[in-house]
Scaffold this motif. Sequence first.
Motif, PDB file in Angstrom:
ATOM      1  N   SER A 166     -50.112  18.854   5.010  1.00  0.00           N
ATOM      2  CA  SER A 166     -50.574  19.188   3.659  1.00  0.00           C
ATOM      3  C   SER A 166     -51.781  20.120   3.713  1.00  0.00           C
ATOM      4  CB  SER A 166     -50.968  17.921   2.910  1.00  0.00           C
ATOM      5  OG  SER A 166     -49.864  17.062   2.792  1.00  0.00           O
ATOM      6  N   PRO A 167     -52.003  20.907   2.666  1.00  0.00           N
ATOM      7  CA  PRO A 167     -53.199  21.755   2.608  1.00  0.00           C
ATOM      8  C   PRO A 167     -54.479  20.923   2.740  1.00  0.00           C
ATOM      9  CG  PRO A 167     -51.652  22.376   0.895  1.00  0.00           C
ATOM     10  CD  PRO A 167     -51.136  21.106   1.501  1.00  0.00           C
ATOM     11  N   ASN A 168     -55.504  21.547   3.317  1.00  0.00           N
ATOM     12  CA  ASN A 168     -56.769  20.863   3.575  1.00  0.00           C
ATOM     13  C   ASN A 168     -57.898  21.570   2.838  1.00  0.00           C
ATOM     14  OD1 ASN A 168     -58.926  19.475   4.598  1.00  0.00           O
ATOM     15  ND2 ASN A 168     -58.777  20.293   6.664  1.00  0.00           N
ATOM     16  N   ALA A 169     -58.494  20.903   1.876  1.00  0.00           N
ATOM     17  CA  ALA A 169     -59.619  21.466   1.140  1.00  0.00           C
ATOM     18  C   ALA A 169     -60.956  20.992   1.699  1.00  0.00           C
ATOM     19  CB  ALA A 169     -59.522  21.087  -0.338  1.00  0.00           C
ATOM     20  N   GLY A 170     -60.913  20.080   2.672  1.00  0.00           N
ATOM     21  CA  GLY A 170     -62.143  19.499   3.213  1.00  0.00           C
ATOM     22  C   GLY A 170     -62.475  20.003   4.601  1.00  0.00           C
ATOM     23  N   GLU A 171     -63.072  19.124   5.400  1.00  0.00           N
ATOM     24  CA  GLU A 171     -63.472  19.436   6.774  1.00  0.00           C
ATOM     25  C   GLU A 171     -62.248  19.501   7.687  1.00  0.00           C
ATOM     26  OE1 GLU A 171     -66.625  20.128   7.646  1.00  0.00           O
ATOM     27  OE2 GLU A 171     -67.204  19.834   5.552  1.00  0.00           O
ATOM     28  N   ALA A 172     -62.436  20.123   8.861  1.00  0.00           N
ATOM     29  CA  ALA A 172     -61.363  20.144   9.861  1.00  0.00           C
ATOM     30  C   ALA A 172     -60.985  18.708  10.196  1.00  0.00           C
ATOM     31  CB  ALA A 172     -61.828  20.884  11.108  1.00  0.00           C
ATOM     32  N   ARG A 173     -59.709  18.506  10.540  1.00  0.00           N
ATOM     33  CA  ARG A 173     -59.253  17.152  10.819  1.00  0.00           C
ATOM     34  C   ARG A 173     -58.259  17.137  11.961  1.00  0.00           C
ATOM     35  NH1 ARG A 173     -56.506  16.305   4.855  1.00  0.00           N
ATOM     36  NH2 ARG A 173     -55.002  18.008   4.952  1.00  0.00           N
ATOM     37  N   GLU A 174     -58.143  15.977  12.580  1.00  0.00           N
ATOM     38  CA  GLU A 174     -57.255  15.799  13.730  1.00  0.00           C
ATOM     39  C   GLU A 174     -56.495  14.494  13.595  1.00  0.00           C
ATOM     40  OE1 GLU A 174     -58.907  16.323  17.662  1.00  0.00           O
ATOM     41  OE2 GLU A 174     -60.590  17.437  16.822  1.00  0.00           O
ATOM     42  N   ALA A 175     -55.331  14.455  14.211  1.00  0.00           N
ATOM     43  CA  ALA A 175     -54.536  13.231  14.262  1.00  0.00           C
ATOM     44  C   ALA A 175     -53.601  13.323  15.463  1.00  0.00           C
ATOM     45  CB  ALA A 175     -53.730  13.042  12.982  1.00  0.00           C
ATOM     46  N   GLU A 176     -52.997  12.207  15.796  1.00  0.00           N
ATOM     47  CA  GLU A 176     -52.012  12.184  16.869  1.00  0.00           C
ATOM     48  C   GLU A 176     -50.755  11.513  16.338  1.00  0.00           C
ATOM     49  OE1 GLU A 176     -52.770  11.496  21.287  1.00  0.00           O
ATOM     50  OE2 GLU A 176     -52.042   9.549  20.589  1.00  0.00           O
ATOM     51  N   LEU A 177     -49.635  12.151  16.596  1.00  0.00           N
ATOM     52  CA  LEU A 177     -48.342  11.605  16.223  1.00  0.00           C
ATOM     53  C   LEU A 177     -47.734  11.055  17.506  1.00  0.00           C
ATOM     54  CD1 LEU A 177     -46.453  11.580  13.698  1.00  0.00           C
ATOM     55  CD2 LEU A 177     -45.379  13.590  14.684  1.00  0.00           C
ATOM     56  N   LYS A 178     -47.482   9.756  17.553  1.00  0.00           N
ATOM     57  CA  LYS A 178     -46.951   9.135  18.766  1.00  0.00           C
ATOM     58  C   LYS A 178     -45.520   8.667  18.520  1.00  0.00           C
ATOM     59  CE  LYS A 178     -47.829   5.683  22.293  1.00  0.00           C
ATOM     60  NZ  LYS A 178     -48.725   4.624  22.769  1.00  0.00           N
ATOM     61  N   LEU A 179     -44.621   9.052  19.423  1.00  0.00           N
ATOM     62  CA  LEU A 179     -43.232   8.600  19.395  1.00  0.00           C
ATOM     63  C   LEU A 179     -43.047   7.655  20.562  1.00  0.00           C
ATOM     64  CD1 LEU A 179     -43.380  11.609  18.250  1.00  0.00           C
ATOM     65  CD2 LEU A 179     -40.939  11.619  18.574  1.00  0.00           C
ATOM     66  N   GLU A 180     -42.365   6.544  20.335  1.00  0.00           N
ATOM     67  CA  GLU A 180     -42.134   5.604  21.436  1.00  0.00           C
ATOM     68  C   GLU A 180     -40.747   5.000  21.352  1.00  0.00           C
ATOM     69  OE1 GLU A 180     -44.073   1.441  19.864  1.00  0.00           O
ATOM     70  OE2 GLU A 180     -45.414   2.872  20.817  1.00  0.00           O
TER      71      GLU A 180
END
Length: 133
Positions: free
Chosen positions: A76-90
């Motif tokens: 999604s578009p980001n109007a705030g600060e930079a962001r990070e996440a991790e998508l984990k598949l198992e």
Amino acid sequence: MLAAVAMLSGCYKNPDMPMQLISVDKDAIVSAATGAEYTVSVVSNTKWKISSSSVDWISASLEQSTGNADMVITISPNAGEAREAELKLEAVSDNTVSAEVRIRQASAKDGGAISISELRSMSKDGEKVQLTA
């Protein structure tokens, strides 16, 4: 004759099952602040699921599947600060068999793009970062 059948059936061994495997064609996704869709190709010989992505700014077209699949990741578009996440598949039957996709999205406040130094910081020790258009 019954004894011969019993002897032969006792010699049969189950063939070794192949090791479960999950891999992805992208280790990392870097997105502009405007957001976008990215296709991640999953190669697997087992049933798998997404086990982590508790952020509301990332969605996936598949929550689980069996075998190889193309999955669309929407950021999604980001109007705030930079962001990070991790998508984990198992693997559904063995959570030690897994693959991860690191996701970083630029801040709209910084012009909406990620700097070269930020890209370098995403790499793991000894890992090369490859940029594709």
